[in-house]
Design an enzyme around this catalytic site. Structure first.
Site, short mmCIF file in Angstrom:
data_model
loop_
_atom_site.label_atom_id
_atom_site.label_comp_id
_atom_site.label_asym_id
_atom_site.label_seq_id
_atom_site.Cartn_x
_atom_site.Cartn_y
_atom_site.Cartn_z
CB CYS A 63 6.08 -17.76 -11.73
SG CYS A 63 7.00 -19.14 -11.05
CD1 TRP A 96 0.25 -22.20 -13.05
CD2 TRP A 96 0.00 -20.00 -13.33
NE1 TRP A 96 1.07 -21.57 -12.16
CE2 TRP A 96 0.94 -20.23 -12.30
CE3 TRP A 96 -0.32 -18.68 -13.67
CZ2 TRP A 96 1.57 -19.17 -11.61
CZ3 TRP A 96 0.30 -17.64 -12.98
CH2 TRP A 96 1.23 -17.89 -11.97
CB VAL A 131 -0.94 -27.81 -12.78
CG1 VAL A 131 -0.83 -27.19 -14.16
CG2 VAL A 131 -1.52 -29.22 -12.88
CB THR A 132 4.40 -25.74 -10.98
OG1 THR A 132 5.15 -26.85 -11.47
CG2 THR A 132 3.85 -26.08 -9.61
CB VAL A 133 4.72 -21.69 -14.76
CG1 VAL A 133 3.58 -21.84 -15.72
CG2 VAL A 133 4.36 -20.76 -13.60
CD GLU A 148 13.09 -27.79 -9.71
OE1 GLU A 148 12.07 -28.13 -9.09
OE2 GLU A 148 13.68 -26.71 -9.49
CB SER A 149 12.78 -23.12 -12.39
OG SER A 149 12.97 -23.12 -10.99
CE1 TYR A 195 5.08 -18.16 -3.91
CE2 TYR A 195 7.42 -17.64 -3.97
CZ TYR A 195 6.18 -17.67 -4.58
OH TYR A 195 6.03 -17.20 -5.86
N1 LIG Z 1 10.00 -26.37 -8.23
C1 LIG Z 1 9.30 -25.60 -9.14
C2 LIG Z 1 8.34 -24.67 -8.44
C3 LIG Z 1 7.56 -23.83 -9.38
C4 LIG Z 1 6.34 -23.20 -8.72
O1 LIG Z 1 6.02 -23.49 -7.56
N2 LIG Z 1 5.64 -22.33 -9.46
C5 LIG Z 1 4.45 -21.72 -8.93
C6 LIG Z 1 4.26 -20.31 -9.47
S1 LIG Z 1 5.33 -19.12 -8.79
C7 LIG Z 1 3.24 -22.49 -9.40
O2 LIG Z 1 3.10 -22.73 -10.59
N3 LIG Z 1 2.36 -22.85 -8.46
C8 LIG Z 1 1.15 -23.55 -8.75
C9 LIG Z 1 0.83 -24.57 -7.68
O3 LIG Z 1 1.66 -24.81 -6.81
O4 LIG Z 1 -0.26 -25.13 -7.76
C10 LIG Z 1 10.31 -24.85 -9.97
O5 LIG Z 1 11.19 -24.22 -9.41
O6 LIG Z 1 10.22 -24.94 -11.18
#
Ligand SMILES: N[C@@H](CCC(=O)N[C@@H](CS)C(=O)NCC(=O)O)C(=O)O
Length: 326
Positions: A63, A96, A131-133, A148-149, A195
């Site tokens: 990611c 994930w 549910v994001t990383v 939030e990265s 994206y």
């Molecule tokens: N705003 C978040 C976006 C993070 C993000 O979209 N990560 C993606 C992976 S590249 C993710 O985990 N997507 C899972 C989903 O949207 O369900 C950040 O920058 O931390």
């Protein structure tokens, strides 16, 4: 792909019907800040003081947003202060996962969970959220500090200054307006633009996203023809944010997200800049093309139903870049 709805995991994809085929990224929901003394940051609650060993970073090596935070952890030499673990590259019906059947995966070292959504449930049993990383986790309070990265990058840059080695400031005060101005177009046009091109479900949404991506890359190429880095002669947060997209571009975004008008290796300055940053101490270790390619090509069955991972490009990212020639 799915999300939590009132605490329950539901397997649903992104809905682009309400936005004329355009992919809209949702806002992160945990926005607290680690600060030196635990005082509140620009937003969120107080109580997250910088302490060695207290925080854990959950990342995917695939990611680009998680990658930014991993790079800051390296550049700021926080490896001993903040632990890290890597999720499995495939993100399918359970989102994930902490599966271990892929090189360089760590499972869940804190709670031995199976899925990342269970960590979110632990932070808020009623959450409605994607549910994001990355996830920055507080082991003491057993909750999410931030997912939030962009914020995590900023807090890693400053919060641990008292207890870590002396390292450069990647968001120095005098360059902040310039860095903010760069981020303001690099994020929508390039980081998120790829994206939007890839996930577009209408021709018009794709066309405008692809135009924005290549306009953005042309603009970055022009800036980098004049100076070593985006904000001048010093590496800053803006470079790291652009770079995690560039390093994935030729292998993934060209084919999988249909950003094929040009490759990064077609731009002399962007390509030299990509190698320049790749060659800096600690950076190459954060790049894992197996995770990157297996994640994208195998996690989006609507784009690539058979999950074929294309054969590998031969990169020479260690070739001289000559960008420090002065
Ligand atoms: N705003 C978040 C976006 C993070 C993000 O979209 N990560 C993606 C992976 S590249 C993710 O985990 N997507 C899972 C989903 O949207 O369900 C950040 O920058 O931390």
């Amino acid at each position: 792909m799915g999300m939590l709805q009132e605490g329950r995991w539901v397997d649903i994809g992104y809905d682009t019907t309400a936005s004329q085929g355009k992919f809209v990224r949702t806002q992160s929901q945990w926005r607290h800040w680690i600060t030196a003394e635990g005082q509140a940051g620009p937003h969120g609650a107080s109580g997250f003081a910088a302490e060695p060993g207290r925080y854990h970073l959950y990342v995917s090596l695939a990611c680009p947003w998680a990658h930014r935070t991993l790079i800051l952890r390296q550049l700021k030499q926080l490896q001993k202060l903040i632990s890290v673990s890597v999720v499995h590259p495939l993100m399918l019906e359970n989102g994930w996962t902490f599966a271990r059947d892929f090189p360089r995966t760590d499972g869940d070292p804190l709670y031995q969970l199976d899925y990342l959504y269970q960590l979110y449930q632990k932070a808020d049993p009623q959450a409605t959220t994607r549910v994001t990383v990355p996830v920055l986790w507080d082991k003491h309070r057993e909750t999410i500090v931030s997912n939030e990265s962009a914020d995590i990058v900023r807090m890693l840059n400053t919060a641990f200054t008292e207890m870590a080695a002396i390292t450069p400031d990647y968001y120095p005060q005098e360059l902040q307006p310039q860095i903010d101005a760069l981020n303001a177009w690099i994020y929508p046009q390039i980081n998120n633009g790829v994206y939007q091109a890839g996930f577009a479900t209408s021709q018009q949404a794709y066309d405008s996203a692809a135009d924005a991506v290549f306009d953005g890359l042309d603009k970055a190429e022009e800036i980098l023809s004049q100076q070593r880095y985006l904000a001048g002669e010093q590496l800053t947060e803006a470079d790291i944010r652009l770079w995690t997209t560039l390093i994935r571009f030729d292998d993934v975004y060209v084919t999988h997200f249909k950003c094929h008008r040009r490759r990064i290796s077609d731009y002399p300055n962007l390509y030299g800049y990509l190698r320049d940053i790749y060659q800096q101490p600690g950076i190459a270790d954060t790049v894992d093309l197996r995770h990157i390619c297996h994640h994208y090509y195998r996690s989006h069955p609507h784009l690539n139903p058979a999950g074929i991972v294309p054969d590998r490009l031969q990169h020479d990212w260690l070739a001289p870049h000559h960008r420090d020639a002065g």
